[in-house]
Design a protein around this motif. Sequence first.
Motif, PDB file in Angstrom:
ATOM      1  N   PHE B  20      20.002  10.084 -25.176  1.00  0.00           N
ATOM      2  CA  PHE B  20      18.524   9.731 -24.966  1.00  0.00           C
ATOM      3  C   PHE B  20      18.461   9.653 -23.523  1.00  0.00           C
ATOM      4  N   ALA B  21      17.068   9.614 -22.961  1.00  0.00           N
ATOM      5  CA  ALA B  21      16.745   9.624 -21.423  1.00  0.00           C
ATOM      6  C   ALA B  21      15.893   8.660 -21.073  1.00  0.00           C
ATOM      7  N   VAL B  22      15.888   7.863 -19.878  1.00  0.00           N
ATOM      8  CA  VAL B  22      15.054   7.054 -19.653  1.00  0.00           C
ATOM      9  C   VAL B  22      14.265   7.412 -18.671  1.00  0.00           C
ATOM     10  N   SER B  23      13.046   7.547 -18.760  1.00  0.00           N
ATOM     11  CA  SER B  23      12.334   7.775 -17.251  1.00  0.00           C
ATOM     12  C   SER B  23      12.019   6.770 -16.401  1.00  0.00           C
ATOM     13  N   PHE B  24      12.151   6.872 -15.168  1.00  0.00           N
ATOM     14  CA  PHE B  24      11.672   5.906 -14.128  1.00  0.00           C
ATOM     15  C   PHE B  24      10.648   6.326 -13.260  1.00  0.00           C
ATOM     16  N   ASN B  25       9.646   5.695 -12.969  1.00  0.00           N
ATOM     17  CA  ASN B  25       8.573   6.206 -12.167  1.00  0.00           C
ATOM     18  C   ASN B  25       8.036   5.156 -11.195  1.00  0.00           C
ATOM     19  N   TYR B  26       7.953   5.218  -9.966  1.00  0.00           N
ATOM     20  CA  TYR B  26       7.325   4.083  -9.166  1.00  0.00           C
ATOM     21  C   TYR B  26       6.778   4.765  -7.850  1.00  0.00           C
ATOM     22  N   GLU B  27       6.166   4.088  -7.165  1.00  0.00           N
ATOM     23  CA  GLU B  27       5.331   4.756  -5.975  1.00  0.00           C
ATOM     24  C   GLU B  27       5.821   3.701  -4.612  1.00  0.00           C
ATOM     25  N   ILE B  28       5.799   4.460  -3.787  1.00  0.00           N
ATOM     26  CA  ILE B  28       6.114   3.577  -2.272  1.00  0.00           C
ATOM     27  C   ILE B  28       5.087   3.637  -1.503  1.00  0.00           C
ATOM     28  N   HIS B  29       4.232   2.491  -1.323  1.00  0.00           N
ATOM     29  CA  HIS B  29       3.142   2.631  -0.365  1.00  0.00           C
ATOM     30  C   HIS B  29       3.258   2.362   1.006  1.00  0.00           C
ATOM     31  N   PHE B  30       2.527   2.798   1.736  1.00  0.00           N
ATOM     32  CA  PHE B  30       2.401   2.511   3.229  1.00  0.00           C
ATOM     33  C   PHE B  30       1.343   1.917   3.624  1.00  0.00           C
ATOM     34  N   THR B  31       1.188   0.737   4.257  1.00  0.00           N
ATOM     35  CA  THR B  31      -0.078   0.109   4.523  1.00  0.00           C
ATOM     36  C   THR B  31       0.225  -0.726   5.820  1.00  0.00           C
ATOM     37  N   ASN B  32      -0.883  -1.200   6.095  1.00  0.00           N
ATOM     38  CA  ASN B  32      -0.787  -2.294   7.281  1.00  0.00           C
ATOM     39  C   ASN B  32      -1.556  -3.456   6.865  1.00  0.00           C
ATOM     40  N   ASN B  33      -0.925  -4.685   7.390  1.00  0.00           N
ATOM     41  CA  ASN B  33      -1.682  -6.174   6.881  1.00  0.00           C
ATOM     42  C   ASN B  33      -1.727  -5.912   5.400  1.00  0.00           C
ATOM     43  N   LEU B  34      -0.971  -5.989   4.578  1.00  0.00           N
ATOM     44  CA  LEU B  34      -0.970  -6.185   3.095  1.00  0.00           C
ATOM     45  C   LEU B  34      -1.763  -7.363   2.609  1.00  0.00           C
ATOM     46  N   PHE B  35      -1.544  -8.524   3.281  1.00  0.00           N
ATOM     47  CA  PHE B  35      -2.259  -9.471   2.652  1.00  0.00           C
ATOM     48  C   PHE B  35      -4.016  -9.818   3.254  1.00  0.00           C
ATOM     49  N   SER B  36      -4.347  -8.784   4.157  1.00  0.00           N
ATOM     50  CA  SER B  36      -5.579  -8.928   4.639  1.00  0.00           C
ATOM     51  C   SER B  36      -6.519  -8.888   3.428  1.00  0.00           C
ATOM     52  N   LEU B  37      -7.637  -9.628   3.288  1.00  0.00           N
ATOM     53  CA  LEU B  37      -8.609  -9.431   2.230  1.00  0.00           C
ATOM     54  C   LEU B  37      -9.091  -8.260   2.025  1.00  0.00           C
ATOM     55  N   LYS B  38      -9.141  -7.386   3.034  1.00  0.00           N
ATOM     56  CA  LYS B  38      -9.900  -6.140   2.900  1.00  0.00           C
ATOM     57  C   LYS B  38      -8.738  -4.942   2.433  1.00  0.00           C
ATOM     58  N   ASN B  39      -7.555  -5.702   2.247  1.00  0.00           N
ATOM     59  CA  ASN B  39      -6.521  -4.464   1.816  1.00  0.00           C
ATOM     60  C   ASN B  39      -6.445  -4.588   0.267  1.00  0.00           C
ATOM     61  N   PRO B  40      -6.694  -3.389  -0.255  1.00  0.00           N
ATOM     62  CA  PRO B  40      -6.622  -3.509  -1.837  1.00  0.00           C
ATOM     63  C   PRO B  40      -5.357  -3.220  -2.462  1.00  0.00           C
ATOM     64  N   THR B  41      -4.627  -2.720  -1.732  1.00  0.00           N
ATOM     65  CA  THR B  41      -3.224  -1.998  -1.991  1.00  0.00           C
ATOM     66  C   THR B  41      -2.219  -2.708  -2.997  1.00  0.00           C
ATOM     67  N   LEU B  42      -2.291  -4.009  -2.964  1.00  0.00           N
ATOM     68  CA  LEU B  42      -1.404  -4.898  -4.020  1.00  0.00           C
ATOM     69  C   LEU B  42      -2.288  -5.001  -5.426  1.00  0.00           C
ATOM     70  N   ALA B  43      -3.451  -5.359  -5.007  1.00  0.00           N
ATOM     71  CA  ALA B  43      -4.417  -5.380  -6.177  1.00  0.00           C
ATOM     72  C   ALA B  43      -4.387  -4.229  -7.224  1.00  0.00           C
ATOM     73  N   GLN B  44      -4.542  -3.179  -6.400  1.00  0.00           N
ATOM     74  CA  GLN B  44      -4.801  -1.934  -7.004  1.00  0.00           C
ATOM     75  C   GLN B  44      -3.250  -1.546  -7.737  1.00  0.00           C
ATOM     76  N   VAL B  45      -2.200  -1.826  -7.256  1.00  0.00           N
ATOM     77  CA  VAL B  45      -1.099  -1.473  -7.963  1.00  0.00           C
ATOM     78  C   VAL B  45      -0.937  -2.420  -9.071  1.00  0.00           C
ATOM     79  N   ILE B  46      -1.265  -3.446  -9.306  1.00  0.00           N
ATOM     80  CA  ILE B  46      -1.255  -4.414 -10.283  1.00  0.00           C
ATOM     81  C   ILE B  46      -2.293  -4.007 -11.360  1.00  0.00           C
ATOM     82  N   THR B  47      -3.485  -3.706 -10.818  1.00  0.00           N
ATOM     83  CA  THR B  47      -4.613  -3.337 -11.484  1.00  0.00           C
ATOM     84  C   THR B  47      -4.397  -2.071 -12.458  1.00  0.00           C
ATOM     85  N   SER B  48      -3.278  -1.182 -12.005  1.00  0.00           N
ATOM     86  CA  SER B  48      -3.344   0.028 -12.563  1.00  0.00           C
ATOM     87  C   SER B  48      -2.208   0.095 -13.751  1.00  0.00           C
TER      88      SER B  48
END
Lengths: 401, 401
Positions: B20-48
């Motif tokens: 059998f085969a196991v698929s692995f998929n992940y994204e590497i995101h590039f951002t600035n000031n990840l924990f700025s409230l205006k930065n939705p990257t982390l929240a989007q990763v978890i939302t999806s």
Amino acid sequence: MILDIRQKTKVNLQPIQQNFAVSFNYEIHFTNNLFSLKNPTLAQVITSDGDKKPQKVVVVVDAGLLEFCPDLLQQIANYTNFYAEVLTLASAPMLVPGGEAAKNDPNLLDQIHQLVETAGICRHSYILGIGGGAVLDLIGYAAATAHRGVRLIRIPTTVLAQNDSGIGVKNGINAFGKKNFLGTFAPPYAVINDSAFLSTLCDRDWRAGIAEAIKVALIKDPIFFNFIHENTAALVLRDMDTMQMLIYRCAQLHLQHIANAGDPFEKGSSRPLDFGHWAAHKLEQLTNYSLRHGEAVAIGIALDSTYSYLLGWLSHSEWQQILNTISALGFQLYIPELTDTSSLFPGLTEFREHLGGELTITLLQHIGKGIEVHQVDLSIYKQAISLIQDLYTKVVCSDWV
Amino acid sequence: MILDIRQKTKVNLQPIQQNFAVSFNYEIHFTNNLFSLKNPTLAQVITSDGDKKPQKVVVVVDAGLLEFCPDLLQQIANYTNFYAEVLTLASAPMLVPGGEAAKNDPNLLDQIHQLVETAGICRHSYILGIGGGAVLDLIGYAAATAHRGVRLIRIPTTVLAQNDSGIGVKNGINAFGKKNFLGTFAPPYAVINDSAFLSTLCDRDWRAGIAEAIKVALIKDPIFFNFIHENTAALVLRDMDTMQMLIYRCAQLHLQHIANAGDPFEKGSSRPLDFGHWAAHKLEQLTNYSLRHGEAVAIGIALDSTYSYLLGWLSHSEWQQILNTISALGFQLYIPELTDTSSLFPGLTEFREHLGGELTITLLQHIGKGIEVHQVDLSIYKQAISLIQDLYTKVVCSDWV
């Protein structure tokens, strides 16, 4: 990707999507008297790896085996001498306690890691793990984490390990009082099922492994369930041909599920092979592991089958056939811990937590057809427990009380 | 399979082949000031992820970061409050020591497991690992083994972690005095590279990660090597755009290798991405980890490039270009441990043992073209060391001696 380093123009650092697949391939061999000098199975498995010979091997053995197989270590030494061109014993065999004790002592994990280190075992060398399911779970975890994974040949010695835990892709030890809290998904390099070990089993271990066959038959294969139902007497009388057929078919069904159900490493919430297991895991813990895993699974199957019957899914005759089959094999279906629902029911939460996502429990729609549900009615579970208590309180199996 | 349970005829228990085969998929995101409230990257990763919200999250943080990012824990608290519909902080962030110390203390592994247990983290919940490569290696190992693998979002904070160790599929801790003796292959759920962390790095850490970019350029991409060669001044002056381009291209090359070279979990003996690493691992150990991994890799690259030159593969000008590039970036190419060959050369055996199979070392045929060899000439390695000693003994980089 819009990045041209020749032009040094950084337009936009788009996310990089990483996708790949890893193939896993291994064989489950069926043999008799593995360490007889005339039996080339193990030597052939190692020969076929394409690496330079001889290969280094260390052996970790379930100490409980030696009581019934006192010559085992000498047989291993003779075998490795005889096939010295293929394999070299890099260290004296290490003994670990059998049963759940193997998974409850973190020092054993360290000791196997230490063995790998001192024997100079690399990712192309071999660990031979010989024992029951719990011991193989420990050895598998150690093998999967040393050097990020050395080759493991599993030699399961119980019915349960030969038809279920020893042939699959999981390993684990217990921690924080929780079963399999630590572990990985790590397919073995190969599995060798030796029927000779089965004749050394006590009746409890012979019987216990049949529970996993009943389980997989109930969710996947009505013809197989009928085979078990019709052969309870032969199984109780320890007919080896019947047991061999049971193990083979059970192993096939487990392996087909792993390969074909689309989620071999359980990233989702579905785990139909764990039919009957939420209660089983908790009952093992509540009895301080005096119950064998298979004995707990038999009770878990009886409970979830009864719950399925009370929901109106299983017919009365199907339900009776299931309970009668389990009971005829000598399993005890009622134990006092079953009625301690304030301790038992948190097992549902722990089952969900271990797998993650929403609660997903497999029940039975028919014999041979599992169905998944995401919520349960505890009052109906209490009724199911009462029914089992009424039916089976008086049946006491003297050999495990 | 020739087993008909309806006829109860056991003809022959042929081996069962499991594939059998196991698929692995992940994204590497590039951002600035990840924990700025205006930065939705982390929240989007978890939302999806498609699971019920909010999702439980625990955070493990490299304690060394707080010196330069004193508000980090407060920012994380504010962020999780702001995105409370998406994620819930299930416990106060846990701090672990930065650098190799994280991988040398087995108690830290236990403490992360304990955090997973007490916070009720399941296989669908998240561990956020924030820190340099060593800290992420520790957190990755803990995440991969708790419940057989909980979701890990890596937030690498150093150049090296953003372009190499933090984006790949490995984790590990040290044991028995050996680097990465324990670990697994376990792809992350996602990676988020935040360039804001890079500006907090000291010069040593800014520089050290460039070594892995030089490495992958030398074995795979001459245009990328030329980019680094032409931009040493900009990199020394800490030009962020140049660094971002270097990280992006380096990450791409690493990820392409993992996905396309056919052996993401390193079952074979080939490991071209470890060019320069046999000596690097040993030098780290011989200096008691006072050398950064990247600093050790820079020396390892210089050594294996010089050896390639002495074998007649690299031209004199290519060899000089490599050494000049590394040197111009401020790396020290000679340290006394390099001449202690009786301690250094066993690193070849340990490198082979860790990977298994026969010794496989990557050398350079040209800039941008690696080549594998299976044996080495230690007398030529001694010449290479003498050459480097002669050239670089007088260059002392004051900030790390």
